[in-house]
Design a protein around this motif. Structure first.
Motif, PDB file in Angstrom:
ATOM      1  N   GLN A  48       7.448   9.824   6.048  1.00 24.43           N
ATOM      2  CA  GLN A  48       8.181  11.097   6.191  1.00 24.43           C
ATOM      3  C   GLN A  48       7.586  12.271   5.418  1.00 24.43           C
ATOM      4  O   GLN A  48       8.139  13.349   5.459  1.00 24.43           O
ATOM      5  CB  GLN A  48       9.654  10.941   5.778  1.00 24.43           C
ATOM      6  CG  GLN A  48      10.484  10.097   6.715  1.00 24.43           C
ATOM      7  CD  GLN A  48      10.493  10.581   8.153  1.00 24.43           C
ATOM      8  OE1 GLN A  48      10.025   9.898   9.037  1.00 24.43           O
ATOM      9  NE2 GLN A  48      11.009  11.781   8.408  1.00 24.43           N
ATOM     10  N   SER A  49       6.516  12.063   4.677  1.00 27.32           N
ATOM     11  CA  SER A  49       5.904  13.200   3.995  1.00 27.32           C
ATOM     12  C   SER A  49       4.442  12.881   3.741  1.00 27.32           C
ATOM     13  O   SER A  49       4.059  11.716   3.634  1.00 27.32           O
ATOM     14  CB  SER A  49       6.606  13.494   2.674  1.00 27.32           C
ATOM     15  OG  SER A  49       6.442  12.409   1.805  1.00 27.32           O
ATOM     16  N   ALA A  50       3.660  13.945   3.647  1.00 28.68           N
ATOM     17  CA  ALA A  50       2.230  13.763   3.414  1.00 28.68           C
ATOM     18  C   ALA A  50       1.932  13.983   1.940  1.00 28.68           C
ATOM     19  O   ALA A  50       2.557  14.825   1.306  1.00 28.68           O
ATOM     20  CB  ALA A  50       1.456  14.770   4.249  1.00 28.68           C
ATOM     21  N   PRO A  51       0.988  13.227   1.377  1.00 28.44           N
ATOM     22  CA  PRO A  51       0.614  13.490  -0.011  1.00 28.44           C
ATOM     23  C   PRO A  51      -0.061  14.855  -0.137  1.00 28.44           C
ATOM     24  O   PRO A  51      -0.580  15.382   0.850  1.00 28.44           O
ATOM     25  CB  PRO A  51      -0.363  12.363  -0.341  1.00 28.44           C
ATOM     26  CG  PRO A  51      -0.717  11.718   0.937  1.00 28.44           C
ATOM     27  CD  PRO A  51       0.241  12.139   1.988  1.00 28.44           C
ATOM     28  N   ASP A  52      -0.036  15.428  -1.346  1.00 27.49           N
ATOM     29  CA  ASP A  52      -0.626  16.755  -1.549  1.00 27.49           C
ATOM     30  C   ASP A  52      -2.143  16.738  -1.380  1.00 27.49           C
ATOM     31  O   ASP A  52      -2.733  17.715  -0.937  1.00 27.49           O
ATOM     32  CB  ASP A  52      -0.286  17.275  -2.957  1.00 27.49           C
ATOM     33  CG  ASP A  52       1.210  17.546  -3.079  1.00 27.49           C
ATOM     34  OD1 ASP A  52       1.840  17.778  -2.026  1.00 27.49           O
ATOM     35  OD2 ASP A  52       1.732  17.500  -4.209  1.00 27.49           O
ATOM     36  N   THR A  53      -2.763  15.612  -1.733  1.00 22.79           N
ATOM     37  CA  THR A  53      -4.229  15.560  -1.671  1.00 22.79           C
ATOM     38  C   THR A  53      -4.706  15.483  -0.224  1.00 22.79           C
ATOM     39  O   THR A  53      -4.143  14.739   0.585  1.00 22.79           O
ATOM     40  CB  THR A  53      -4.756  14.314  -2.411  1.00 22.79           C
ATOM     41  OG1 THR A  53      -3.999  13.190  -1.943  1.00 22.79           O
ATOM     42  CG2 THR A  53      -4.602  14.448  -3.909  1.00 22.79           C
ATOM     43  N   PRO A  54      -5.755  16.251   0.135  1.00 18.11           N
ATOM     44  CA  PRO A  54      -6.253  16.182   1.512  1.00 18.11           C
ATOM     45  C   PRO A  54      -6.865  14.809   1.787  1.00 18.11           C
ATOM     46  O   PRO A  54      -7.390  14.175   0.868  1.00 18.11           O
ATOM     47  CB  PRO A  54      -7.316  17.293   1.563  1.00 18.11           C
ATOM     48  CG  PRO A  54      -7.610  17.653   0.159  1.00 18.11           C
ATOM     49  CD  PRO A  54      -6.493  17.189  -0.704  1.00 18.11           C
ATOM     50  N   PHE A  93       0.815  -1.224   0.000  1.00 19.52           N
ATOM     51  CA  PHE A  93       0.000   0.000   0.000  1.00 19.52           C
ATOM     52  C   PHE A  93       0.848   1.273   0.000  1.00 19.52           C
ATOM     53  O   PHE A  93       0.312   2.375   0.058  1.00 19.52           O
ATOM     54  CB  PHE A  93      -0.946  -0.009   1.217  1.00 19.52           C
ATOM     55  CG  PHE A  93      -1.883  -1.178   1.204  1.00 19.52           C
ATOM     56  CD1 PHE A  93      -3.006  -1.168   0.388  1.00 19.52           C
ATOM     57  CD2 PHE A  93      -1.625  -2.309   1.966  1.00 19.52           C
ATOM     58  CE1 PHE A  93      -3.862  -2.257   0.341  1.00 19.52           C
ATOM     59  CE2 PHE A  93      -2.476  -3.406   1.930  1.00 19.52           C
ATOM     60  CZ  PHE A  93      -3.594  -3.378   1.113  1.00 19.52           C
ATOM     61  N   GLU A  94       2.182   1.081  -0.060  1.00 22.48           N
ATOM     62  CA  GLU A  94       3.087   2.234  -0.055  1.00 22.48           C
ATOM     63  C   GLU A  94       2.845   3.106  -1.281  1.00 22.48           C
ATOM     64  O   GLU A  94       2.759   2.597  -2.405  1.00 22.48           O
ATOM     65  CB  GLU A  94       4.537   1.743  -0.076  1.00 22.48           C
ATOM     66  CG  GLU A  94       5.377   2.337   1.028  1.00 22.48           C
ATOM     67  CD  GLU A  94       6.759   1.737   1.052  1.00 22.48           C
ATOM     68  OE1 GLU A  94       7.630   2.274   0.373  1.00 22.48           O
ATOM     69  OE2 GLU A  94       6.943   0.709   1.743  1.00 22.48           O
ATOM     70  N   GLY A  95       2.706   4.386  -1.054  1.00 28.72           N
ATOM     71  CA  GLY A  95       2.497   5.321  -2.170  1.00 28.72           C
ATOM     72  C   GLY A  95       1.042   5.530  -2.513  1.00 28.72           C
ATOM     73  O   GLY A  95       0.696   6.477  -3.213  1.00 28.72           O
TER      74      GLY A  95
END
Ligand code: FAD
Length: 356
Positions: free
Chosen positions: A156-162, A148-150
């Motif tokens: 270490q970072s959040a995706p741009d989509t809320p 489920f990665e990606g």
């Protein structure tokens, strides 16, 4: 995360051509770019981190350093910033948050370099300034989670989509606490912050805000380690935490964001067909050359009798490697040594006019 094409199979017509590719933008990689620039060799630079400075920025940015020549004291982050500024005059092309996976020699003596994110370079020379290795995120060791990665699991970072559903934020440092507080403060519901113990390493004001959000029910807290996952095909739906009193506490998660820090890995380097000794790259100290023609190394990753893993030693090695590359690129040509204090040519390259 995108898969890396097998070495040698990526379309060469899509390659970025360059005289020099520098692997690693730690203090030595940044100075390597500057030294190459003085010899009129422009560079592309790839680093696994999203910012310059390597160990200096990632591991001890706030600490003072006292053994850099002519700088009585500066913090490690300041040193990295100054090196980045010094190199900027030569307009290097940086590729952040990407990792070099393969180096493949080509019949025309260039080197094909492929990255995890699918970049494909054809470089006349390559400089390995990889230090202690590529800083990559620590991951959760749970069977089945990597699939489920990606898409639902991020490190270490959040995706741009809320987020559109329940979010489980895992970690005990300021990044994790800040992210959970930001999501809860923005009005998202179903946010859980999880850490292995009920102690967090973050500024007092942020911790107070986090506790207040928990007290008012805007943020849930789950103390423990995840031990299993629940899948409602095809999606991940929850992580299970072992309860001290027995049984499993399930926390809904349509998205998992884990902030577990980073650790260095040298594993790509071991696949490049270069002579290594004790996980370091053996170099010729006169030229910085490795056992692979066109590939040079400097800094903590370089090995030779008497090597010291100090920044000042890495600076010298970067200088020698730049001259080694110049002789490799233009064999038989005589290049007189020039000083930045007096050479009109160098001052032009540096964009600072004529000698005084
Ligand atoms: C706590 C601490 C304090 C220190 N204090 C001092 C001091 O006071 N004085 C001193 O001289 N030295 C000090 N050092 C040592 C110094 O930090 C190192 O010698 C220096 O950082 C080495 O620089 P480097 O550029 O060779 O490697 P690094 O700083 O390790 O940078 C290497 C970079 O390469 C990247 N990289 C590696 N492999 C890949 C890949 N395959 N693809 C993409 N990117 C890759 C990494 O992500 C990293 O950013 C200290 C070290 C530590 C940990």
């Amino acid at each position: 995360m995108q898969p890396t094409p097998a070495p040698g199979t990526a379309g060469l017509e899509a390659a970025i051509t360059t005289d020099a590719l520098v692997i690693g933008a730690g203090p030595v990689g940044l100075f390597q770019v500057f030294q190459l620039g003085l010899l009129n060799i422009q560079a592309h630079v790839v680093d696994a981190l999203p910012f310059p400075g390597g160990q200096c920025t990632q591991l001890y940015g706030d600490k003072p350093i006292y053994d850099i020549p002519a700088i009585p004291v500066c913090t490690a982050a300041e040193l990295a910033q100054q090196l980045h500024t010094q190199a900027a005059v030569f307009q290097p092309h940086y590729h952040w948050a990407d990792c070099v996976q393969h180096i493949t020699p080509q019949p025309d003596s260039r080197l094909q370099v492929q990255t995890r994110n699918g970049l494909n370079f054809l470089a006349r020379t390559v400089f390995i300034t990889a230090g202690a290795g590529a800083f990559v995120p620590r991951t959760l060791k749970l069977d089945g989670l990597a699939a489920f990665e990606g898409t639902q699991v991020f490190y270490q970072s959040a995706p741009d989509t809320p987020p559109s559903g329940a979010v489980l934020v895992i970690g005990g440092d300021v990044d994790a606490v800040q992210r959970a507080v930001d999501l809860a403060r923005a009005g998202h519901t179903g946010i859980t912050l999880s850490h292995r113990r009920d102690q967090f390493d973050a500024p007092a004001a942020l911790l107070a805000e986090m506790r207040a959000l928990v007290a008012t029910g805007h943020l849930a807290l789950c103390i423990g380690l995840p031990t299993e996952l629940r899948i409602e095909a095809p999606s991940l739906s929850a992580l299970g935490f072992a309860r001290a009193q027995g049984g499993t506490q399930w926390v809904n998660a349509t998205r998992v964001e884990a902030y577990l820090g980073v650790s260095p890995t040298l594993s790509p380097l071991t696949q490049w067909g270069i002579d290594l000794e004790r996980k370091a790259v053996r170099i010729d100290t006169a030229t910085g050359a490795t056992s692979l023609p066109g590939v040079f190394a400097a800094g903590d990753v370089a090995s030779y009798p008497g090597k010291k893993k100090l920044i000042v030693c890495g600076f010298h090695e970067a200088c020698m490697a730049a001259y080694g590359a110049q002789a490799y690129l233009w064999p038989g040509q005589n290049f007189p040594l020039q000083y930045t204090s007096s050479s009109t040519h160098l001052l032009q390259l540096l964009g600072v006019g004529s000698p005084r």
